[in-house]
Design an enzyme around this catalytic site. Structure first.
Site, mmCIF file in Angstrom:
data_model
loop_
_atom_site.group_PDB
_atom_site.id
_atom_site.type_symbol
_atom_site.label_atom_id
_atom_site.label_comp_id
_atom_site.label_asym_id
_atom_site.label_seq_id
_atom_site.Cartn_x
_atom_site.Cartn_y
_atom_site.Cartn_z
ATOM 1 C CG HIS A 1 -2.059 -0.929 1.142
ATOM 2 N ND1 HIS A 1 -2.642 -1.503 2.249
ATOM 3 C CD2 HIS A 1 -2.744 -1.404 0.068
ATOM 4 C CE1 HIS A 1 -3.638 -2.281 1.858
ATOM 5 N NE2 HIS A 1 -3.712 -2.240 0.540
ATOM 6 C CE1 TYR B 1 -7.021 -2.798 1.167
ATOM 7 C CE2 TYR B 1 -6.526 -5.139 1.030
ATOM 8 C CZ TYR B 1 -6.774 -3.926 0.419
ATOM 9 O OH TYR B 1 -6.787 -3.850 -0.945
#
Length: 310
Positions: A270, A279
């Site tokens: 990310h 997440y």
């Protein structure tokens, strides 16, 4: 809503998807609806795009499935399901459900492992086991796993070995963003076994998780394969999950074990920690479990201090 009455919307949807309807993947749906969200389009508009495509795909399944399979070799499976684009459409999306628990993931892998001994074809069954273990332990996207090649597995790099994810997802228009991912939780042993005992059952090619022709598995094939395996497992629908849910489970389970959030960010590839936080969905007992660990550690330290000589 009918295709006839909404042909303009359907044409815009197909143009945005950029490929024939029978080749559209769940990730394509995510991309288009995500772009609509970034453009500030209302949830109702995003829902219309998804529903018009879903209706058209259903029409193809009912009326044209045989012709499409004969002409293009594609078995129609609708890419719109409860796991993908719906998270962009409304706040009550099923995609916001927690990822599978560690126990559930372990049960599924036990099923895959047991199936290897009884499957009609040893190679694909063993490949599936290694591939889905890789998705979970390395936190990979389906497309990242499909593009891995055998030289990308580096057993001597670092204490656990690492995967070179050369085609990691980058920011918009920036191109691939490579990263190195450690093979944690015994993934190095799984991939050692896979390369030594399984990969040779497939045609010779650089591809790591090859199909039976030696080519790369399409990300949509990986999703359909997981769905098929969970149907074989016979668990209720509520216990089923997507490849992307395995990636979210990787983030959540490592976070619950105390892995630093920045480390998880690097693992998943990310750009920002805020993306990683989306997440992470800790379990309902996360606070209680953290409290117990803290208390146990404190008591252990106090006991050690009391037992030490003055």
């Amino acid at each position: 809503m009918t295709v006839e009455n909404d042909i303009g919307l359907l044409e815009r949807t197909l143009t945005a998807l950029g490929r024939p309807a029978w080749d559209v993947t769940p990730e394509d749906i995510d991309r288009v609806v995500g772009d609509l969200a970034l453009a500030g389009r209302a949830a109702s508009t995003r829902r219309e795009y998804v529903q018009i495509f879903k209706g058209f795909h259903r029409f193809l399944q009912v009326r044209k499935a045989v012709e499409i399979e004969a002409g293009f070799g594609v078995r129609l499976v609708c890419p719109v399901d409860e796991f993908n684009a719906s998270r962009h459409i409304g706040d009550d999306s099923p995609a916001q459900l927690p990822p599978p628990t560690p126990e559930r993931v372990a049960e599924f892998f036990d099923f895959l492992k047991a199936r290897i001994a009884t499957a009609r074809k040893y190679g694909p069954a063993a490949r599936d086991y290694a591939m889905f273990r890789t998705l979970y332990h390395a936190g990979l996207r389906s497309e990242e796993a499909s593009l891995l090649e055998r030289p990308d597995v580096h057993f001597s790099r670092g204490p656990f070995g690492k995967l070179h994810v050369r085609f990691g997802k980058g920011a918009r228009t920036s191109g691939p963003r490579p990263r190195w991912v450690p093979m944690l939780d015994g993934l190095d042993l799984v991939l050692h076994w896979f390369l030594d005992d399984v990969r040779g059952k497939f045609p010779n090619s650089p591809v790591l998780f090859a199909d039976e022709s030696g080519g790369s598995l399409h990300r949509g094939t990986i999703r359909n394969r997981l769905r098929y395996l969970m149907e074989l497992e016979g668990r209720p629908a509520a216990d089923r999950f997507s490849p992307h849910a395995l990636r979210r489970a990787c983030a959540t389970h490592n976070y619950e074990r105390g892995v630093d959030l920045v480390a998880i960010q690097q693992l998943l590839g990310h750009w920002t920690v805020s993306s990683t936080m989306r997440y992470v969905r800790p379990s309902a007992t996360f606070i209680e479990d953290a409290y117990r660990r803290a208390v146990t550690t404190t008591l252990g330290e106090l006991t050690a201090e009391e037992g030490s000589p003055a």
